[in-house]
Design a protein around this motif. Structure first.
Motif, PDB file in Angstrom:
ATOM      1  N   LYS A 252       2.825   4.125   0.232  1.00 55.57           N
ATOM      2  CA  LYS A 252       2.952   4.053   1.699  1.00 55.57           C
ATOM      3  C   LYS A 252       3.361   5.398   2.291  1.00 55.57           C
ATOM      4  CE  LYS A 252       2.041  -0.279   2.881  1.00 55.57           C
ATOM      5  NZ  LYS A 252       0.938  -0.588   3.828  1.00 55.57           N
ATOM      6  N   ILE A 255       0.254   7.438   2.525  1.00 61.85           N
ATOM      7  CA  ILE A 255      -0.573   6.948   3.641  1.00 61.85           C
ATOM      8  C   ILE A 255       0.008   7.390   4.981  1.00 61.85           C
ATOM      9  CG2 ILE A 255      -1.373   4.864   4.833  1.00 61.85           C
ATOM     10  CD1 ILE A 255      -1.538   3.521   2.071  1.00 61.85           C
ATOM     11  N   ASP A 259      -2.179   9.892   7.770  1.00 65.20           N
ATOM     12  CA  ASP A 259      -2.716   8.839   8.647  1.00 65.20           C
ATOM     13  C   ASP A 259      -3.573   9.457   9.756  1.00 65.20           C
ATOM     14  OD1 ASP A 259      -0.646  10.071   9.968  1.00 65.20           O
ATOM     15  OD2 ASP A 259       0.180   8.233  10.817  1.00 65.20           O
ATOM     16  N   TYR A 287      -2.863  -1.288  -0.803  1.00 66.03           N
ATOM     17  CA  TYR A 287      -1.943  -0.862   0.257  1.00 66.03           C
ATOM     18  C   TYR A 287      -2.638  -0.143   1.403  1.00 66.03           C
ATOM     19  CZ  TYR A 287       1.753  -2.420  -2.808  1.00 66.03           C
ATOM     20  OH  TYR A 287       2.570  -3.208  -3.592  1.00 66.03           O
ATOM     21  N   GLY A 288      -3.977  -0.179   1.403  1.00 70.18           N
ATOM     22  CA  GLY A 288      -4.684   0.227   2.627  1.00 70.18           C
ATOM     23  C   GLY A 288      -5.537   1.468   2.561  1.00 70.18           C
ATOM     24  N   GLU A 290      -8.887   3.482   1.803  1.00 68.40           N
ATOM     25  CA  GLU A 290     -10.305   3.141   1.774  1.00 68.40           C
ATOM     26  C   GLU A 290     -11.069   4.206   1.009  1.00 68.40           C
ATOM     27  OE1 GLU A 290     -14.014   2.372   4.923  1.00 68.40           O
ATOM     28  OE2 GLU A 290     -11.982   2.779   5.661  1.00 68.40           O
TER      29      GLU A 290
END
Length: 295
Positions: A252, A255, A259, A287-288, A290
């Motif tokens: 996280k 990320i 972002d 956890y997001g 791509e």
């Protein structure tokens, strides 16, 4: 956060993720490459001694003689940089231009600051861009070598932040490819008792310079039967000793730092099983993050 996956050692990504780029070794003991697809050329990284005696390097006396007990001394001076550019051009030969050329930092005993490095590096970049005008050039932070006499100039968090500050002032093609596990090693973070605060703070510090970061290396560490931590093996579960919350906090933080809308490259330097690679990628997706098949 969007990443383009690069294939490392022919290992397959999880189902549904398409990788169209291969990492191809281009160290100083290579005298030819044979890529079959788009590729990232991973040049000499000065971890171990080389033979420095193949047909190609014999054409470049400065490259051949710049070593300490045969561990190559990268960016030794301006002539080294010039020879290195032409070495790479000859190594690529009639193959198509690489998507990426990945380089590595010098040692501190003969290149003491980033001004010295950039003065040498810019000679290399100008020659390379004249031949391959669309290529991306990345430099990787490094930790771990058999070299004696100096340390990598780009290694600890403080040096990485200073490098990014300096890079931002200069109009160059060069970007950083950030190897997170090597940051852990450079900062002497104990794997048996990981303290993430230093990495979280580091991510905050590099966020203002993220436009100068073009990609990431990520891999696991795993404890051997003898109790030693083995790099480039295992996955993020073994890296964080199965602490799911710490693993989540780490991902996280990455990320949150990146972002933005920039698409970056991803190299999973996993020397163990394909399952380990797929586990790492699956965690990133969970956890997001791509993954795209092109940039």
């Amino acid at each position: 956060m969007k990443l383009v996956p690069i294939t490392y050692h022919n290992k397959k990504y999880p189902s549904g993720i398409v990788s169209l780029i291969d990492e191809v070794a281009g160290n100083l003991d290579k005298d030819k490459i044979e890529p079959t697809r788009a590729y990232s050329l991973h040049t000499e990284y000065s971890h171990m001694p080389r033979k420095l005696n193949n047909q190609l390097i014999n054409k470049f006396p400065k490259l051949k003689t710049s070593h300490n007990e045969y561990v190559p001394e990268l960016w030794k001076d301006e002539e080294w940089s010039r020879e290195f550019a032409y070495f790479i051009i000859e190594l690529i030969g009639k193959n198509k231009s690489p998507e990426i050329i990945e380089i590595h930092p010098p040692f501190s005993n003969y290149c003491t600051n980033f001004d010295d490095f950039f003065n040498r590096y810019q000679i290399f970049e100008s020659i390379i861009l004249e031949k391959y005008p669309n290529v991306k050039i990345f430099i990787e932070n490094r930790c771990g070598t058999f070299y004696k006499g100096g340390k990598f100039l780009l290694s600890k968090t403080k040096s990485i932040v200073s490098f990014l500050e300096e890079l931002q002032k200069r109009k160059m093609r060069l970007k950083l490819v950030l190897d997170y596990p090597q940051v852990f090693s450079a900062e002497l973070i104990k794997m048996d008792n990981i303290k993430l605060e230093k990495i979280i703070e580091f991510n905050r510090e590099i966020k203002p310079y993220r436009e100068n970061i073009g990609g990431f290396h990520l891999w696991g560490k795993k404890k051997s039967k003898l109790g030693r931590w083995t790099p480039h093996t295992g996955d993020l579960n073994t890296f964080f000793s199965n602490n799911e919350e710490m693993k989540k906090e780490f991902i996280k933080s990455i990320i949150d730092t990146f972002d933005d809308d920039t698409i970056r490259y991803f190299v999973p330097e996993v020397n163990s099983s394909e399952d380990d690679l797929q586990s790492i990628v699956s965690d990133l997706i969970k956890y997001g993050i791509e993954f795209l098949d092109e940039i």
